[in-house]
Design a protein around this motif. Sequence first.
Motif, PDB file in Angstrom:
ATOM      1  N   LEU A 194       0.829  -1.205   0.000  1.00  0.00           N
ATOM      2  CA  LEU A 194       0.000   0.000   0.000  1.00  0.00           C
ATOM      3  C   LEU A 194       0.864   1.256   0.000  1.00  0.00           C
ATOM      4  N   LEU A 195       1.913   1.245   0.804  1.00  0.00           N
ATOM      5  CA  LEU A 195       2.830   2.380   0.862  1.00  0.00           C
ATOM      6  C   LEU A 195       3.556   2.569  -0.467  1.00  0.00           C
ATOM      7  N   LEU A 196       3.994   1.476  -1.066  1.00  0.00           N
ATOM      8  CA  LEU A 196       4.677   1.540  -2.355  1.00  0.00           C
ATOM      9  C   LEU A 196       3.746   2.061  -3.446  1.00  0.00           C
ATOM     10  N   ARG A 197       2.502   1.576  -3.467  1.00  0.00           N
ATOM     11  CA  ARG A 197       1.518   2.036  -4.455  1.00  0.00           C
ATOM     12  C   ARG A 197       1.260   3.530  -4.293  1.00  0.00           C
ATOM     13  N   TRP A 198       1.143   4.001  -3.047  1.00  0.00           N
ATOM     14  CA  TRP A 198       0.894   5.415  -2.798  1.00  0.00           C
ATOM     15  C   TRP A 198       2.078   6.264  -3.288  1.00  0.00           C
ATOM     16  N   MET A 199       3.294   5.797  -3.015  1.00  0.00           N
ATOM     17  CA  MET A 199       4.475   6.547  -3.442  1.00  0.00           C
ATOM     18  C   MET A 199       4.570   6.595  -4.964  1.00  0.00           C
ATOM     19  N   LEU A 200       4.282   5.480  -5.649  1.00  0.00           N
ATOM     20  CA  LEU A 200       4.346   5.459  -7.105  1.00  0.00           C
ATOM     21  C   LEU A 200       3.288   6.366  -7.731  1.00  0.00           C
ATOM     22  N   LYS A 201       2.096   6.423  -7.142  1.00  0.00           N
ATOM     23  CA  LYS A 201       1.065   7.337  -7.646  1.00  0.00           C
ATOM     24  C   LYS A 201       1.508   8.784  -7.481  1.00  0.00           C
ATOM     25  N   LYS A 202       2.117   9.094  -6.350  1.00  0.00           N
ATOM     26  CA  LYS A 202       2.595  10.453  -6.097  1.00  0.00           C
ATOM     27  C   LYS A 202       3.682  10.838  -7.095  1.00  0.00           C
ATOM     28  N   ILE A 203       4.619   9.944  -7.337  1.00  0.00           N
ATOM     29  CA  ILE A 203       5.689  10.206  -8.307  1.00  0.00           C
ATOM     30  C   ILE A 203       5.104  10.342  -9.708  1.00  0.00           C
ATOM     31  N   GLY A 204       4.120   9.507 -10.043  1.00  0.00           N
ATOM     32  CA  GLY A 204       3.477   9.580 -11.349  1.00  0.00           C
ATOM     33  C   GLY A 204       2.771  10.912 -11.555  1.00  0.00           C
ATOM     34  N   ARG A 205       2.097  11.413 -10.515  1.00  0.00           N
ATOM     35  CA  ARG A 205       1.421  12.716 -10.627  1.00  0.00           C
ATOM     36  C   ARG A 205       2.435  13.832 -10.840  1.00  0.00           C
ATOM     37  N   LYS A 206       3.561  13.784 -10.127  1.00  0.00           N
ATOM     38  CA  LYS A 206       4.593  14.804 -10.310  1.00  0.00           C
ATOM     39  C   LYS A 206       5.150  14.755 -11.730  1.00  0.00           C
ATOM     40  N   PHE A 207       5.361  13.543 -12.244  1.00  0.00           N
ATOM     41  CA  PHE A 207       5.876  13.400 -13.598  1.00  0.00           C
ATOM     42  C   PHE A 207       4.884  13.966 -14.611  1.00  0.00           C
TER      43      PHE A 207
END
Length: 91
Positions: free
Chosen positions: A33-46
């Motif tokens: 869950l933590l990894l998925r949240w971090m990847l979504k956050k990085i994806g939004r920044k990208f």
Amino acid sequence: MHEASFSQVLRVVLIVLLIYFGLKIIMRWLGPLLLRWMLKKIGRKFEQRFNQSDPRTQQPREGEVNIEGKPKKTPKSNNDVGEYIDYEEID
């Protein structure tokens, strides 16, 4: 100086093991869950950086005229490296 009894040492070892295995189980559940949240956050920044409005890449609106100058050409160097010699292979 205090001496630890066997029951106190056993208690400390059990507490350490309980904390270790408890964190291991919690991370097994919360890790994805933590990894998925971090990847979504990085994806939004990208996406935000990719979709930023860059005045050079914007399409002109209908009816607008955009005049761009020609790129400056750099003068080519006329340095002669040497003479070209044609040769043939000999078998």
